[in-house]
Design an enzyme around this catalytic site. Structure first.
Site, mmCIF file in Angstrom:
data_model
loop_
_atom_site.group_PDB
_atom_site.id
_atom_site.type_symbol
_atom_site.label_atom_id
_atom_site.label_comp_id
_atom_site.label_asym_id
_atom_site.label_seq_id
_atom_site.Cartn_x
_atom_site.Cartn_y
_atom_site.Cartn_z
ATOM 1 N N GLU A 44 0.873 -1.181 0.000
ATOM 2 C CA GLU A 44 0.000 0.000 0.000
ATOM 3 C C GLU A 44 0.905 1.225 0.000
ATOM 4 O O GLU A 44 1.746 1.386 0.896
ATOM 5 C CB GLU A 44 -0.935 0.070 1.213
ATOM 6 C CG GLU A 44 -1.883 1.265 1.075
ATOM 7 C CD GLU A 44 -2.766 1.601 2.283
ATOM 8 O OE1 GLU A 44 -3.602 2.502 2.156
ATOM 9 O OE2 GLU A 44 -2.600 0.971 3.349
ATOM 10 N N GLU A 69 4.900 4.685 3.626
ATOM 11 C CA GLU A 69 4.496 6.052 3.960
ATOM 12 C C GLU A 69 5.754 6.908 3.978
ATOM 13 O O GLU A 69 6.800 6.472 4.450
ATOM 14 C CB GLU A 69 3.782 6.049 5.320
ATOM 15 C CG GLU A 69 3.479 7.397 5.921
ATOM 16 C CD GLU A 69 2.654 8.318 5.028
ATOM 17 O OE1 GLU A 69 1.603 7.908 4.529
ATOM 18 O OE2 GLU A 69 3.105 9.466 4.814
ATOM 19 N N ASP A 118 -3.049 11.580 -2.339
ATOM 20 C CA ASP A 118 -3.142 13.043 -2.437
ATOM 21 C C ASP A 118 -3.615 13.423 -3.843
ATOM 22 O O ASP A 118 -3.040 12.957 -4.832
ATOM 23 C CB ASP A 118 -1.774 13.669 -2.172
ATOM 24 C CG ASP A 118 -1.276 13.351 -0.756
ATOM 25 O OD1 ASP A 118 -2.117 13.059 0.109
ATOM 26 O OD2 ASP A 118 -0.054 13.388 -0.525
ATOM 27 N N LYS A 122 -4.093 20.836 -8.815
ATOM 28 C CA LYS A 122 -3.664 21.748 -9.881
ATOM 29 C C LYS A 122 -3.056 20.964 -11.038
ATOM 30 O O LYS A 122 -2.256 20.057 -10.824
ATOM 31 C CB LYS A 122 -2.618 22.724 -9.341
ATOM 32 C CG LYS A 122 -3.209 23.722 -8.381
ATOM 33 C CD LYS A 122 -2.188 24.761 -7.987
ATOM 34 C CE LYS A 122 -2.824 25.727 -6.998
ATOM 35 N NZ LYS A 122 -1.893 26.241 -6.019
ATOM 36 N N ASP A 154 -12.253 9.403 -2.572
ATOM 37 C CA ASP A 154 -13.534 10.124 -2.576
ATOM 38 C C ASP A 154 -13.409 11.331 -3.510
ATOM 39 O O ASP A 154 -14.341 12.117 -3.608
ATOM 40 C CB ASP A 154 -13.884 10.633 -1.168
ATOM 41 C CG ASP A 154 -12.932 11.725 -0.730
ATOM 42 O OD1 ASP A 154 -11.717 11.571 -0.950
ATOM 43 O OD2 ASP A 154 -13.397 12.760 -0.210
ATOM 44 N N GLU A 192 -8.722 4.729 6.885
ATOM 45 C CA GLU A 192 -9.079 5.822 7.788
ATOM 46 C C GLU A 192 -9.890 6.904 7.052
ATOM 47 O O GLU A 192 -10.918 7.362 7.522
ATOM 48 C CB GLU A 192 -7.801 6.462 8.329
ATOM 49 C CG GLU A 192 -7.560 6.199 9.764
ATOM 50 C CD GLU A 192 -6.093 5.818 10.014
ATOM 51 O OE1 GLU A 192 -5.217 6.290 9.280
ATOM 52 O OE2 GLU A 192 -5.857 5.033 10.943
ATOM 53 N N TYR A 193 -9.370 7.300 5.890
ATOM 54 C CA TYR A 193 -10.043 8.345 5.123
ATOM 55 C C TYR A 193 -11.399 7.889 4.622
ATOM 56 O O TYR A 193 -12.347 8.662 4.577
ATOM 57 C CB TYR A 193 -9.163 8.767 3.930
ATOM 58 C CG TYR A 193 -8.135 9.819 4.264
ATOM 59 C CD1 TYR A 193 -7.425 9.778 5.442
ATOM 60 C CD2 TYR A 193 -7.889 10.866 3.378
ATOM 61 C CE1 TYR A 193 -6.473 10.738 5.738
ATOM 62 C CE2 TYR A 193 -6.948 11.837 3.678
ATOM 63 C CZ TYR A 193 -6.246 11.774 4.858
ATOM 64 O OH TYR A 193 -5.314 12.730 5.152
ATOM 65 N N GLU A 194 -11.486 6.644 4.254
ATOM 66 C CA GLU A 194 -12.756 6.112 3.750
ATOM 67 C C GLU A 194 -13.830 6.192 4.824
ATOM 68 O O GLU A 194 -14.969 6.588 4.565
ATOM 69 C CB GLU A 194 -12.527 4.655 3.317
ATOM 70 C CG GLU A 194 -13.729 4.000 2.657
ATOM 71 C CD GLU A 194 -13.355 2.629 2.087
ATOM 72 O OE1 GLU A 194 -12.181 2.222 2.193
ATOM 73 O OE2 GLU A 194 -14.255 1.976 1.535
HETATM 74 N N1 SAH Z 1 -4.229 5.496 2.764
HETATM 75 C C1 SAH Z 1 -4.618 6.234 3.955
HETATM 76 C C2 SAH Z 1 -4.028 7.647 3.966
HETATM 77 C C3 SAH Z 1 -4.418 8.539 2.821
HETATM 78 S S1 SAH Z 1 -3.648 10.137 2.854
HETATM 79 C C4 SAH Z 1 -6.133 6.271 4.049
HETATM 80 O O1 SAH Z 1 -6.813 5.957 3.073
HETATM 81 O O2 SAH Z 1 -6.643 6.601 5.122
HETATM 82 C C5 SAH Z 1 -2.343 9.902 1.672
HETATM 83 C C6 SAH Z 1 -1.049 9.460 2.334
HETATM 84 O O3 SAH Z 1 -0.109 9.174 1.309
HETATM 85 C C7 SAH Z 1 -0.397 10.541 3.199
HETATM 86 O O4 SAH Z 1 -0.133 10.003 4.471
HETATM 87 C C8 SAH Z 1 0.882 10.905 2.450
HETATM 88 O O5 SAH Z 1 1.938 11.261 3.304
HETATM 89 C C9 SAH Z 1 1.180 9.619 1.695
HETATM 90 N N2 SAH Z 1 1.932 9.817 0.442
HETATM 91 C C10 SAH Z 1 1.656 10.701 -0.520
HETATM 92 N N3 SAH Z 1 2.532 10.631 -1.530
HETATM 93 C C11 SAH Z 1 3.395 9.633 -1.207
HETATM 94 C C12 SAH Z 1 4.532 9.098 -1.842
HETATM 95 N N4 SAH Z 1 4.962 9.581 -3.016
HETATM 96 N N5 SAH Z 1 5.196 8.086 -1.236
HETATM 97 C C13 SAH Z 1 4.777 7.617 -0.032
HETATM 98 N N6 SAH Z 1 3.708 8.100 0.627
HETATM 99 C C14 SAH Z 1 3.015 9.096 0.055
#
Ligand code: SAH
Length: 212
Positions: A44, A69, A118, A122, A154, A192-194
């Protein structure tokens, strides 16, 4: 994900090298040695605090999971969970997905999960989206033949972008959900976000796609 400064995070995450990898280049081609078996390995990317990957690992003891992460202040929260549970089929790894190819060899990974990545709204930042073709190139290199990517979000714009990006890349769309929670999806493990966004009434989009 918001990154609050967590006191001692850097020190903590380097104190458990058996649970949290901070030198991924040393494990290139050898991740299975950490797990001590030949079971498939799923990744993941951007696991946040790790809720999804923990539950997946707990439910699927015969699959290995690596939760990636990039931020210390976030991965330290996942580490705290792993310090309680120490699931043998779960490894946490701190690195940026931009450099994936330095950390894995071809065929090393069976599946990649991108959950609530993320959105980089833009246009000038589209190259940073984790479904941009440059990232698909990386995934293709490290995945097994016909390797699968699963995307949940989302964010409608990121979802639209991802559908176009994977289609233009020539990947096969296996499943598309425009409102995942409206379906009776067995085994859907919430991130968590879901949990947060679906509680607010946002539809959750999901895409399962495969390299040819
Ligand atoms: N998957 C989790 C968190 C989503 S937030 C959920 O669904 O609840 C997106 C996460 O991806 C953030 O914690 C951010 O730090 C991480 N992230 C973003 N770009 C990344 C990258 N290039 N490599 C590793 N982690 C990354």
């Amino acid at each position: 994900m918001r990154t609050r400064n967590v006191k001692g995070a850097r020190e903590k995450i380097t104190s458990y090298p058996d649970l949290l990898i901070t030198d991924p280049e040393k494990h290139r081609g050898k991740w299975k040695d950490i797990f001590n078996n030949d079971n498939p390995i799923c990744l993941e990317i951007g696991m946040g605090k790790g809720k999804f990957i923990y539950e997946m690992a707990r439910k699927n003891p015969n699959i290995n999971f690596i939760g990636v992460e990039k931020f210390d202040n976030i991965i330290v929260r996942a580490l705290e969970k792993q310090l309680e549970d120490r699931l043998p089929n779960l490894i946490l790894a701190r690195f940026d997905a931009e450099n994936l190819i330095d950390y894995f060899v071809e065929n090393e990974i069976s599946k990649i999960f991108l959950n609530f990545s993320d959105p980089w709204p833009k246009k000038k930042h589209e190259k940073r989206r984790l479904t941009y073709r440059k990232f698909l190139d990386l995934y293709k290199k490290i995945l097994v033949e016909k390797g699968i990517i699963e995307v949940k979000t989302d964010n409608m714009k990121l979802f639209e972008f991802s559908l176009v990006s994977v289609s233009q890349y020539g990947m096969i769309l296996e499943e598309v959900y425009l409102n995942l929670h409206q379906n009776e999806i067995e085994d859907n493990v919430l991130t968590e976000y879901e949990e947060k966004f679906s509680r607010r009434g946002h539809p959750i989009y999901k895409l399962v796609c495969k390299f040819k």
